[in-house]
Write an enzyme that holds these catalytic residues in place. Structure first.
Site, PDB file in Angstrom:
ATOM      1  N   CYS A  15      84.167 -24.330  20.251  1.00  0.00           N
ATOM      2  CA  CYS A  15      83.366 -24.904  21.365  1.00  0.00           C
ATOM      3  C   CYS A  15      84.041 -26.278  21.625  1.00  0.00           C
ATOM      4  CB  CYS A  15      82.003 -24.727  21.147  1.00  0.00           C
ATOM      5  SG  CYS A  15      81.281 -25.711  19.814  1.00  0.00           S
ATOM      6  N   ASN A  18      81.810 -28.518  18.177  1.00  0.00           N
ATOM      7  CA  ASN A  18      81.510 -27.800  16.912  1.00  0.00           C
ATOM      8  C   ASN A  18      79.995 -28.106  16.225  1.00  0.00           C
ATOM      9  OD1 ASN A  18      83.183 -27.596  13.829  1.00  0.00           O
ATOM     10  ND2 ASN A  18      82.102 -26.117  14.936  1.00  0.00           N
ATOM     11  N   CYS A  20      77.085 -26.977  18.303  1.00  0.00           N
ATOM     12  CA  CYS A  20      76.121 -26.241  18.799  1.00  0.00           C
ATOM     13  C   CYS A  20      76.355 -24.801  18.944  1.00  0.00           C
ATOM     14  CB  CYS A  20      75.776 -26.666  20.224  1.00  0.00           C
ATOM     15  SG  CYS A  20      75.105 -28.297  20.314  1.00  0.00           S
ATOM     16  N   ARG A  21      77.361 -24.451  19.733  1.00  0.00           N
ATOM     17  CA  ARG A  21      77.599 -22.989  20.073  1.00  0.00           C
ATOM     18  C   ARG A  21      78.569 -22.419  18.811  1.00  0.00           C
ATOM     19  NH1 ARG A  21      80.125 -24.071  25.689  1.00  0.00           N
ATOM     20  NH2 ARG A  21      80.619 -25.982  24.287  1.00  0.00           N
ATOM     21  N   SER A  22      79.719 -22.968  18.589  1.00  0.00           N
ATOM     22  CA  SER A  22      80.400 -22.447  17.709  1.00  0.00           C
ATOM     23  C   SER A  22      79.655 -22.238  16.037  1.00  0.00           C
ATOM     24  CB  SER A  22      82.018 -22.864  17.568  1.00  0.00           C
ATOM     25  OG  SER A  22      81.982 -24.119  17.197  1.00  0.00           O
ATOM     26  N   ASP A 130      77.420 -24.758  27.706  1.00  0.00           N
ATOM     27  CA  ASP A 130      77.220 -25.697  26.695  1.00  0.00           C
ATOM     28  C   ASP A 130      75.756 -26.360  26.874  1.00  0.00           C
ATOM     29  OD1 ASP A 130      77.076 -27.963  25.249  1.00  0.00           O
ATOM     30  OD2 ASP A 130      78.708 -28.883  26.157  1.00  0.00           O
TER      31      ASP A 130
HETATM   32  P1  4NP Z   1      78.934 -27.594  21.627  1.00  0.00           P
HETATM   33  O1  4NP Z   1      78.051 -28.648  22.319  1.00  0.00           O
HETATM   34  O2  4NP Z   1      80.235 -27.796  22.231  1.00  0.00           O
HETATM   35  O3  4NP Z   1      78.501 -26.321  21.749  1.00  0.00           O
HETATM   36  O4  4NP Z   1      79.019 -27.995  20.210  1.00  0.00           O
HETATM   37  C1  4NP Z   1      78.398 -29.813  22.486  1.00  0.00           C
HETATM   38  C2  4NP Z   1      78.192 -30.774  21.569  1.00  0.00           C
HETATM   39  C3  4NP Z   1      78.388 -32.319  21.674  1.00  0.00           C
HETATM   40  C4  4NP Z   1      78.998 -32.701  22.801  1.00  0.00           C
HETATM   41  C5  4NP Z   1      79.437 -31.624  23.911  1.00  0.00           C
HETATM   42  C6  4NP Z   1      79.234 -30.435  23.612  1.00  0.00           C
HETATM   43  N1  4NP Z   1      79.425 -34.251  23.127  1.00  0.00           N
HETATM   44  O5  4NP Z   1      79.902 -34.506  24.213  1.00  0.00           O
HETATM   45  O6  4NP Z   1      79.251 -34.959  22.105  1.00  0.00           O
END
Ligand code: 4NP
Length: 166
Positions: A15, A18, A20-22, A130
């Site tokens: 994702c 790294n 939240c989703r992954s 996201d």
């Molecule tokens: P993820 O979510 O891609 O599902 O881990 C996010 C976590 C942090 C950020 C963006 C998406 N960020 O911009 O910090």
């Protein structure tokens, strides 16, 4: 191990951050394969480096814990070119992640690259949104979709092993 032992599939979930989703997908597939005895190597990584070394977002930890999946020990890392040789399958959460992956994957990478929801009949080409800037309900929706996709991925890997296509 005998020389003609079945090769073991290896799955990398990707994702953006790294956190939240992954990590949720990594935890969900690990929990499922531990239950069923599917042999698979599992990891997750982010396109960006903003959260390298961080534990998953507390909201992701909580929702996975609700279903008995502990992801609190995971630590974020960034996708690296070697991943596309070391993993047989790389699953992206959304179409922007696919663009990021294509920008990083070496030309001779061997991993099969797909979206998570490509594994789910009728959901091909769709993204898992996201939830990072969202609310609890957005984490709930992402977790539900991840469980559906992970279940489908698990079943294909169980049947086809490293040859599974999505
Ligand atoms: P993820 O979510 O891609 O599902 O881990 C996010 C976590 C942090 C950020 C963006 C998406 N960020 O911009 O910090």
């Amino acid at each position: 191990m005998s020389q003609d032992a079945e090769p073991i599939p290896s799955v990398l979930f990707v994702c953006l951050g790294n956190i939240c989703r992954s990590p949720m997908a990594e935890g969900a597939l690990r929990a499922m394969s531990e239950k069923t005895g599917l042999k698979v190597r599992i990891d997750s990584a982010g396109i960006g480096d903003y959260h390298v070394g961080d534990a998953p977002d507390l909201r992701a930890i909580e929702i996975a814990r609700r279903d008995g999946v502990d992801i609190s020990h995971q630590r974020a890392r960034q996708v690296k070119p070697r991943d596309f040789h070391e993993f047989t399958h790389v699953f992206a959460m959304d179409t922007a992640n696919i663009a990021g992956i294509n920008g990083r994957a070496p030309r001779d990478g061997t991993a099969k690259i797909a979206l998570m929801l490509d594994a789910v009949e009728g959901r091909q080409g769709q993204s898992i949104k996201d939830p990072y800037y969202g609310e609890a309900k957005d984490f709930d929706k992402a977790w539900t979709e991840i469980l559906i996709a992970v279940n489908a991925i698990h079943n294909e890997l169980k049947t086809y092993g490293v040859n599974a296509t999505f």
